[in-house]
Each structure stands twice: as C-alpha cells, then as structure tokens.
Design a protein around this motif. Structure first.
Motif, PDB file in Angstrom:
ATOM      1  N   MET A   1       6.002  25.081 -11.962  1.00 54.72           N
ATOM      2  CA  MET A   1       4.617  25.564 -11.986  1.00 54.72           C
ATOM      3  C   MET A   1       3.647  24.383 -11.988  1.00 54.72           C
ATOM      4  O   MET A   1       3.887  23.378 -12.662  1.00 54.72           O
ATOM      5  N   VAL A   2       2.570  24.503 -11.255  1.00 54.94           N
ATOM      6  CA  VAL A   2       1.525  23.482 -11.260  1.00 54.94           C
ATOM      7  C   VAL A   2       0.850  23.457 -12.633  1.00 54.94           C
ATOM      8  O   VAL A   2       0.559  24.497 -13.220  1.00 54.94           O
ATOM      9  N   HIS A   3       0.623  22.240 -13.135  1.00 52.78           N
ATOM     10  CA  HIS A   3      -0.130  22.103 -14.373  1.00 52.78           C
ATOM     11  C   HIS A   3      -0.853  20.764 -14.365  1.00 52.78           C
ATOM     12  O   HIS A   3      -0.615  19.915 -13.493  1.00 52.78           O
ATOM     13  N   LEU A   4      -1.764  20.586 -15.316  1.00 55.77           N
ATOM     14  CA  LEU A   4      -2.452  19.319 -15.483  1.00 55.77           C
ATOM     15  C   LEU A   4      -1.717  18.477 -16.516  1.00 55.77           C
ATOM     16  O   LEU A   4      -1.045  19.004 -17.411  1.00 55.77           O
ATOM     17  N   SER A   5      -1.894  17.160 -16.393  1.00 56.74           N
ATOM     18  CA  SER A   5      -1.331  16.230 -17.362  1.00 56.74           C
ATOM     19  C   SER A   5      -2.420  15.238 -17.738  1.00 56.74           C
ATOM     20  O   SER A   5      -3.049  14.637 -16.862  1.00 56.74           O
ATOM     21  N   LEU A   6      -2.674  15.072 -19.028  1.00 53.04           N
ATOM     22  CA  LEU A   6      -3.709  14.164 -19.514  1.00 53.04           C
ATOM     23  C   LEU A   6      -3.041  12.953 -20.155  1.00 53.04           C
ATOM     24  O   LEU A   6      -2.366  13.069 -21.176  1.00 53.04           O
ATOM     25  N   ARG A   7      -3.214  11.790 -19.504  1.00 57.76           N
ATOM     26  CA  ARG A   7      -2.599  10.552 -19.979  1.00 57.76           C
ATOM     27  C   ARG A   7      -1.110  10.739 -20.268  1.00 57.76           C
ATOM     28  O   ARG A   7      -0.568  10.272 -21.266  1.00 57.76           O
ATOM     29  N   GLY A   8      -0.465  11.491 -19.375  1.00 58.84           N
ATOM     30  CA  GLY A   8       0.970  11.683 -19.468  1.00 58.84           C
ATOM     31  C   GLY A   8       1.407  12.858 -20.315  1.00 58.84           C
ATOM     32  O   GLY A   8       2.596  13.198 -20.345  1.00 58.84           O
ATOM     33  N   THR A   9       0.477  13.526 -20.980  1.00 56.02           N
ATOM     34  CA  THR A   9       0.812  14.689 -21.799  1.00 56.02           C
ATOM     35  C   THR A   9       0.567  15.961 -20.998  1.00 56.02           C
ATOM     36  O   THR A   9      -0.555  16.196 -20.539  1.00 56.02           O
ATOM     37  N   PRO A  10       1.582  16.802 -20.777  1.00 58.90           N
ATOM     38  CA  PRO A  10       1.397  18.017 -19.981  1.00 58.90           C
ATOM     39  C   PRO A  10       0.505  19.025 -20.697  1.00 58.90           C
ATOM     40  O   PRO A  10       0.535  19.150 -21.917  1.00 58.90           O
ATOM     41  N   LEU A  11      -0.293  19.726 -19.906  1.00 58.14           N
ATOM     42  CA  LEU A  11      -1.234  20.722 -20.422  1.00 58.14           C
ATOM     43  C   LEU A  11      -0.956  22.068 -19.751  1.00 58.14           C
ATOM     44  O   LEU A  11      -1.725  22.526 -18.910  1.00 58.14           O
ATOM     45  N   PRO A  12       0.123  22.717 -20.084  1.00 58.93           N
ATOM     46  CA  PRO A  12       0.464  23.978 -19.412  1.00 58.93           C
ATOM     47  C   PRO A  12      -0.419  25.126 -19.871  1.00 58.93           C
ATOM     48  O   PRO A  12      -0.955  25.121 -20.981  1.00 58.93           O
ATOM     49  N   TRP A 254     -11.592  10.392 -14.503  1.00 60.06           N
ATOM     50  CA  TRP A 254     -10.730  11.384 -13.850  1.00 60.06           C
ATOM     51  C   TRP A 254      -9.319  10.869 -13.596  1.00 60.06           C
ATOM     52  O   TRP A 254      -8.385  11.652 -13.471  1.00 60.06           O
ATOM     53  N   ARG A 255      -9.144   9.543 -13.544  1.00 58.54           N
ATOM     54  CA  ARG A 255      -7.789   9.028 -13.328  1.00 58.54           C
ATOM     55  C   ARG A 255      -6.862   9.337 -14.502  1.00 58.54           C
ATOM     56  O   ARG A 255      -5.636   9.230 -14.378  1.00 58.54           O
ATOM     57  N   GLU A 256      -7.432   9.703 -15.659  1.00 56.89           N
ATOM     58  CA  GLU A 256      -6.608  10.067 -16.814  1.00 56.89           C
ATOM     59  C   GLU A 256      -5.956  11.435 -16.641  1.00 56.89           C
ATOM     60  O   GLU A 256      -5.051  11.793 -17.395  1.00 56.89           O
ATOM     61  N   LEU A 257      -6.425  12.182 -15.646  1.00 57.85           N
ATOM     62  CA  LEU A 257      -5.955  13.551 -15.433  1.00 57.85           C
ATOM     63  C   LEU A 257      -5.143  13.605 -14.147  1.00 57.85           C
ATOM     64  O   LEU A 257      -5.605  13.177 -13.099  1.00 57.85           O
ATOM     65  N   ALA A 258      -3.907  14.118 -14.240  1.00 54.18           N
ATOM     66  CA  ALA A 258      -3.039  14.235 -13.064  1.00 54.18           C
ATOM     67  C   ALA A 258      -2.715  15.695 -12.805  1.00 54.18           C
ATOM     68  O   ALA A 258      -2.644  16.512 -13.736  1.00 54.18           O
ATOM     69  N   VAL A 259      -2.529  16.004 -11.526  1.00 56.00           N
ATOM     70  CA  VAL A 259      -2.082  17.333 -11.121  1.00 56.00           C
ATOM     71  C   VAL A 259      -0.579  17.235 -10.881  1.00 56.00           C
ATOM     72  O   VAL A 259      -0.132  16.493 -10.005  1.00 56.00           O
ATOM     73  N   VAL A 260       0.184  17.963 -11.671  1.00 55.54           N
ATOM     74  CA  VAL A 260       1.645  17.888 -11.602  1.00 55.54           C
ATOM     75  C   VAL A 260       2.145  19.065 -10.780  1.00 55.54           C
ATOM     76  O   VAL A 260       1.857  20.223 -11.102  1.00 55.54           O
ATOM     77  N   PRO A 261       2.872  18.801  -9.671  1.00 55.05           N
ATOM     78  CA  PRO A 261       3.312  19.892  -8.785  1.00 55.05           C
ATOM     79  C   PRO A 261       4.328  20.807  -9.445  1.00 55.05           C
ATOM     80  O   PRO A 261       4.922  20.487 -10.474  1.00 55.05           O
ATOM     81  N   GLY A 262       4.525  21.937  -8.805  1.00 54.29           N
ATOM     82  CA  GLY A 262       5.361  22.986  -9.377  1.00 54.29           C
ATOM     83  C   GLY A 262       6.810  22.626  -9.544  1.00 54.29           C
ATOM     84  O   GLY A 262       7.522  23.245 -10.326  1.00 54.29           O
TER      85      GLY A 262
END
Length: 281
Positions: A1-12, A254-262
């Motif tokens: 599932m796609v989710h965001l990650s903040l400084r390496g911490t997943p935010l599901p 914004w570079r602190e936030l990553a879009v993690v693919p599904g």
C-alpha cells in the motif's frame, strides 16, 4: 500500500492505502509572506490616509496604526503565522480592519465603508498581482510529482478564494497535480471539520485514507477532529517561528517526506501520525 514516510518513519493510514493528500496553501504550498507583508503595509497606509486622523488627532492616528499592525500580525519580523493576514479570509480581514477603525471612534457604518474602500484600493496587490508574487515552497513540486506517480490524489484546502488558488497553481504549472480545492467560497470554511469531509467528497476519497498538511494549529486540529489519520505540521513557510501543537508530527522541508510505493512493506513497528511528537532537526 502507498504511504508517506517522515524522516524514515512510516505514516500509514491504519490498514488503508494513502488515497489523497490535502494541502493548505499560504505558508504550506506557497511562500506568501513577502506578498502578505506588502499587502498589509498597503492596507495600513490607505486606512490611515482615509481615516484622516494624522493632523487633528495624532494620538488616535498612532493608536489606529498599532491596532492594524496587531490585527494583521504585521511586525518587523514579518507576518505572524497565526495572524489574520496569514490564516483568515479576505472578508474576515475586512471586518478586522473595520473593528480597528471602530475602536478609535468611527461609527460602524463609517468604519465598514472605510475598510471596504481600503480593500478596493489594495486588492490588486494580492496573489499574482503583487510585485512580491507567492512562490512554491522548496521541494514542493518533487513531492507532488511523487504523489502523482504513486496514484495519490492532491487537493488544496485554503481560506483564499478560488481565483487566488487557481492563479497560484497556474502561475507555477502546478494545476495538473491538484484534483480538487476547497476555498473561502465553499461552505463550511476551514477550520470546520466538515470542510475536510466536503473536500474528500469532491475528491471521491474516504477521509480515513487521507493525509493533511498545514502550517496552523487550526488546520491540524480540524484534520484530527475530521478523522484524518495522518496530520502533519509544516513549519518552514514563515520567517516568524511557527509554534505548532507538539502532539502533531512536524517537518521543515518537503525532502523530509517520502512517498513509499505499494510494494514496500511497512515495518512491524510502523505507527500512525496521530498523537506522535516529531523532534526538531
């Protein structure tokens, strides 16, 4: 599932994929402070000129100037992120201006008429009509592109008017990234949590599959009350330090936030953004 990650911490979003990200505009998507400073200064100038107190009542003239500066959140340090210029709509700023005029002795009809005249003189300085045009905050386009590639919808929730939002997006070729917006013309306006539900309905997504990013406590608390599972505070849009509620995760670029693919797994200790405190870096 796609989710965001903040400084390496997943935010599901719980057990749901991320469907949409809702962005505030001024101070989040847009570096608007130089434009808002110029607009506030122009409103103060014209208000003082139209009130005509300088010659016959200099004390009230000074009082009016001080009241307007406080109402707008205007100081030598810039615009206060929680002042009316930063977070309120045009009509709310107009009422604040009329209230300042009433506090120095003008009757309400005269105060309101003067405020309307001031705004008529200065409205052209707002948005893309300003010499200090708002620009996207650094790294925003890369994040929007990553969200687009991941199939995540984006929307703007702002107390600016539709025209102002669309002009900003068009001026910076960002309109194709945004699928819906909620403006000062929509009812209810933010920070009513129902505004979030209205925007999600326009997007065709469930609020439980959304993230919201804003630069004001009113935005963040609205999102929490609406049931948004991922709520992030953006701190880098103003010169004045942004004092956000520490119970919300916060970022400075914004570079602190990553879009993690599904196809990327969420670690077993991955947790929701709600209620977490992010350290400053």
């Amino acid at each position: 599932m796609v989710h965001l990650s903040l400084r390496g911490t997943p935010l599901p979003c719980g057990d749901r994929p991320l469907e949409a990200v809702l962005f505030d505009k001024d101070g989040t998507m847009s570096h608007s402070e130089p434009m808002l400073v110029a607009l506030a200064q122009a409103r103060v100038f014209h208000c003082l000129a139209l009130a005509g107190l300088a010659e016959h009542d200099p004390e009230r003239h000074r009082d009016l100037g001080a009241l307007l500066h406080r109402a707008y959140g205007l100081s030598a340090e810039g615009i206060h992120p929680a002042g009316t210029m930063a977070v309120a709509s045009r009509d709310q700023n107009l009422v604040a201006t009329a209230t300042a005029l009433a506090q120095v002795g003008l009757g309400w009809p005269e105060a309101l008429a003067t405020a309307e005249a001031v705004f008529a003189r200065t409205d052209a300085l707002h948005g893309q009509g300003s010499e200090q045009r708002p620009a996207p905050t650094p790294g925003l386009r890369s994040l929007l592109e990553a969200l687009r590639l991941a199939g995540v919808r984006c929307a703007v929730i702002s107390n600016d008017h539709v025209e102002g939002i669309e002009a900003f997006l068009a001026a910076h070729d960002l309109a194709t990234y945004v699928q819906a917006l909620w403006s000062a013309e929509h009812q209810p306006r933010k920070p009513d949590p129902a505004a979030v539900h209205g925007l999600c309905a326009e997007l065709g997504v469930a609020v439980e599959g959304c993230a919201l990013i804003g630069d004001a406590n009113s935005d963040l608390r609205m999102a929490r009350a609406a049931g948004v599972p991922v709520v992030l505070g953006y701190r880098a849009g103003w010169r004045w330090p942004v004092a956000l509620d520490g119970s919300f995760l916060q970022l400075d670029h914004w570079r602190e936030l990553a879009v993690v693919p599904g196809n990327a797994a969420i670690p077993p200790n991955g947790s929701s953004a709600t209620g977490m405190v992010a350290p400053r870096e």
